[in-house]
Design an enzyme around this catalytic site. Sequence first.
Site, PDB file in Angstrom:
ATOM      1  N   LEU A 254       0.915  -1.189   0.040  1.00  0.00           N
ATOM      2  CA  LEU A 254      -0.118   0.069  -0.002  1.00  0.00           C
ATOM      3  C   LEU A 254       1.005   1.238   0.016  1.00  0.00           C
ATOM      4  O   LEU A 254       1.682   1.267   0.829  1.00  0.00           O
ATOM      5  CB  LEU A 254      -0.757  -0.041   1.394  1.00  0.00           C
ATOM      6  CG  LEU A 254      -2.302  -0.830   1.017  1.00  0.00           C
ATOM      7  CD1 LEU A 254      -1.938  -2.189   0.970  1.00  0.00           C
ATOM      8  CD2 LEU A 254      -3.158  -0.490   2.286  1.00  0.00           C
ATOM      9  N   ASP A 255       0.590   1.985  -0.971  1.00  0.00           N
ATOM     10  CA  ASP A 255       1.357   3.259  -1.184  1.00  0.00           C
ATOM     11  C   ASP A 255       1.123   4.241  -0.300  1.00  0.00           C
ATOM     12  O   ASP A 255       0.009   4.656  -0.190  1.00  0.00           O
ATOM     13  CB  ASP A 255       1.264   3.716  -2.909  1.00  0.00           C
ATOM     14  CG  ASP A 255       2.142   4.931  -3.062  1.00  0.00           C
ATOM     15  OD1 ASP A 255       3.590   4.809  -2.988  1.00  0.00           O
ATOM     16  OD2 ASP A 255       1.469   6.054  -3.005  1.00  0.00           O
ATOM     17  N   GLU A 292       4.005   1.425   2.783  1.00  0.00           N
ATOM     18  CA  GLU A 292       4.882   2.423   2.945  1.00  0.00           C
ATOM     19  C   GLU A 292       4.491   3.509   3.637  1.00  0.00           C
ATOM     20  O   GLU A 292       3.108   3.773   3.657  1.00  0.00           O
ATOM     21  CB  GLU A 292       5.011   2.946   1.312  1.00  0.00           C
ATOM     22  CG  GLU A 292       6.079   4.149   1.379  1.00  0.00           C
ATOM     23  CD  GLU A 292       5.936   4.940  -0.258  1.00  0.00           C
ATOM     24  OE1 GLU A 292       6.958   5.595  -0.250  1.00  0.00           O
ATOM     25  OE2 GLU A 292       4.738   4.870  -0.781  1.00  0.00           O
ATOM     26  N   ASP A 319      14.239   4.539   6.316  1.00  0.00           N
ATOM     27  CA  ASP A 319      15.381   4.988   6.958  1.00  0.00           C
ATOM     28  C   ASP A 319      16.865   4.378   6.741  1.00  0.00           C
ATOM     29  O   ASP A 319      17.733   4.822   6.680  1.00  0.00           O
ATOM     30  CB  ASP A 319      14.905   4.659   8.553  1.00  0.00           C
ATOM     31  CG  ASP A 319      14.234   5.829   9.123  1.00  0.00           C
ATOM     32  OD1 ASP A 319      13.826   7.020   8.622  1.00  0.00           O
ATOM     33  OD2 ASP A 319      13.588   5.439  10.235  1.00  0.00           O
ATOM     34  N   ASP A 390      11.143   5.136  -6.174  1.00  0.00           N
ATOM     35  CA  ASP A 390      11.103   6.460  -5.735  1.00  0.00           C
ATOM     36  C   ASP A 390      12.499   6.902  -5.941  1.00  0.00           C
ATOM     37  O   ASP A 390      12.839   8.236  -6.057  1.00  0.00           O
ATOM     38  CB  ASP A 390      10.614   6.472  -4.416  1.00  0.00           C
ATOM     39  CG  ASP A 390       8.911   6.817  -4.445  1.00  0.00           C
ATOM     40  OD1 ASP A 390       8.471   7.412  -5.340  1.00  0.00           O
ATOM     41  OD2 ASP A 390       8.150   6.415  -3.495  1.00  0.00           O
ATOM     42  N   GLN A 391      13.389   6.212  -4.910  1.00  0.00           N
ATOM     43  CA  GLN A 391      14.616   6.598  -4.806  1.00  0.00           C
ATOM     44  C   GLN A 391      15.482   6.949  -6.144  1.00  0.00           C
ATOM     45  O   GLN A 391      16.605   7.623  -5.853  1.00  0.00           O
ATOM     46  CB  GLN A 391      15.230   5.835  -3.686  1.00  0.00           C
ATOM     47  CG  GLN A 391      14.464   5.703  -2.460  1.00  0.00           C
ATOM     48  CD  GLN A 391      13.960   6.871  -1.655  1.00  0.00           C
ATOM     49  OE1 GLN A 391      14.489   7.751  -1.797  1.00  0.00           O
ATOM     50  NE2 GLN A 391      12.955   6.669  -1.008  1.00  0.00           N
ATOM     51  N   ILE A 392      15.310   6.200  -7.102  1.00  0.00           N
ATOM     52  CA  ILE A 392      15.891   6.546  -8.356  1.00  0.00           C
ATOM     53  C   ILE A 392      15.108   7.592  -9.138  1.00  0.00           C
ATOM     54  O   ILE A 392      15.711   8.561  -9.530  1.00  0.00           O
ATOM     55  CB  ILE A 392      16.044   5.159  -9.267  1.00  0.00           C
ATOM     56  CG1 ILE A 392      16.948   4.092  -8.448  1.00  0.00           C
ATOM     57  CG2 ILE A 392      16.815   5.567 -10.463  1.00  0.00           C
ATOM     58  CD1 ILE A 392      16.941   2.688  -9.114  1.00  0.00           C
ATOM     59  N   GLY A 393      13.905   7.556  -9.243  1.00  0.00           N
ATOM     60  CA  GLY A 393      13.177   8.319 -10.403  1.00  0.00           C
ATOM     61  C   GLY A 393      12.771   9.547  -9.841  1.00  0.00           C
ATOM     62  O   GLY A 393      12.578  10.390 -10.596  1.00  0.00           O
TER      63      GLY A 393
END
Length: 588
Positions: A254-255, A292, A319, A390-393
């Site tokens: 779940l986003d 998330e 984290d 997320d952490q790339i895009g």
Amino acid sequence: MSGYSFGPRLTEKGAIFRLWAPAAQRVDVMLGGQIHQLTPGDDGWFAAEIAGAKSGATYRFRINGKTDVPDPGSRFQPNDIAGLSEVIDHKTYPWRATDWRGRPWEETVLLETHVGTFTPEGTYRAMIDKLDHLVATGITALELMPLADFAGQRNWGYDGVLWYAPDAMFGRPDDLKALIDEAHLRGLMVFLDVVYNHFGPEGNYLGLYAPDFFGGADTPWGSAIDYRLPQVRAYAIENAMAWLRDYRFDGLRLDAVHAIVEQGEIPMLHELSREVGKLAADTGRHIHLVLENDDNRATLLDPATNPPRGKYRAQWNDDYHHAWHVLLTGEDKGYYSDYAQNPLDHIVHALGSGFAYQGQPSAHRAGAERGEPSGELAPAAFVNFLQNHDQIGNRALGDRLETLARPEAIEAALVITLLAPMVPMLFQGEEWGSKVPFPFFCDFEGDLANAVRNGRKKEFASAYEKYGDEIPDPLHESSFQAAFVDWDNRNNASGRKRLALVRELLALRKQHIMPRLAGARFGKAEATGEGLLTATWKMGDGTRLHLMANLSDETVTPAQPISGMKIWGNTDTGVGTPWSVEWRIGDK
């Protein structure tokens, strides 16, 4: 919850069409060139049984005799969100993996993927050809980014507006079932990312005939969905059940649930978990729910209870990622600022008790306290990763960690991530060290397209000054094409080396970690100022899992070695050389 309120329901005579439209005076269904008026009922529902309607029929609703809209419960949109909805009979698919009941959570090793960029074809069917690679690598669970129908030809998936309809760009519903079926035949679980905190900015007509769907607080994506209303809660919960029941997904992620406004006597998240738990109990399946949640709410997590009864197996541990990213790259802007002062200490907290932020003030959030104590949870309550979409895009260039940090440092981080007693996750291509970017992309038009483009420029103003035209235009097809996974690079020298390491680590995880993970508990983690990290966990069989690593560029001398049977180490002389790691399992 035995049936669905939303979407057409096939009967012996035809099909029942229903729409919750409390603000409408009249609702018609346009079907087969004819107009059929729906009968108003209680609580804003309109419904009618149409004789002769069957699977494959296409239709749309007309509101108050003038505005045509798709069915919000549509099971398929063959011609995008503004086109006709199609009736789908989910009972006719000839499943082959009929004995599949899933796998325990402790056996989970996730690979996050985007269907449209995972293969050159960008389809469910094409993904089937890559499943054997996953199995050979040691991946046990394929996770798909959101599939809910979105506007246009390309999208990350978080702009879905028709939650029940898998987007037609990737194939038909039976093609998705074939992918899941073939995965199950190979022993692979399949997870789906779902978005219940907002709708996409184009193609959502709910506000026209059901404005009560939204209300109260705002989210970064617009007005909050009002889950106080039972019909609204049912729309989300029945959607989760549809993915799990009709497509046989093994779990859902779940986003951004911190953006769900929890109001009412029964919070939606708890009710959703309980309903999924009933399905798991009735079918004897392992079904896993993951969150998330930027709020780090430990009280929502329970990896051990099976089936779930109101809580969630695990949470993506941002984290853990953020601390490693700062340590490996030195970046300290935005949310990384909360980890910049001493990233190794934050890694220690994540390895030793789950979250790094367990109630401490966050400078990035203007000093607000963030998180809850998590050390009493099992390590399996956390999904750890070094990269994700997320952490790339959500970077100006969409660049991966491989372009930002040295291989020896990344490999040390991978060795820790893939053997630690938390659930590990990789992002597509990470297993061979892919350097292919994953920029943000979408396919909007007109004012909305300009708003997205200008919003990105504002968000990355300093980056635009530095990189200029190098920054991908999210609306241009080239940004989408640039993200396609580079499968051929598995076979070059660096790709073979990295893939061999990941396969070795996941084989060791299967042999030494998975059988001991149920019942494992956090122990102790600490680090010295020289970069020497040690950590210990008590495993479910009573043994002790020990880690020692030198996460620095300097040679260090440990005060004393760790004890037990060595299961992995990248030096013959013990930890001390830069970026060296050693794992051992000790006596009970």
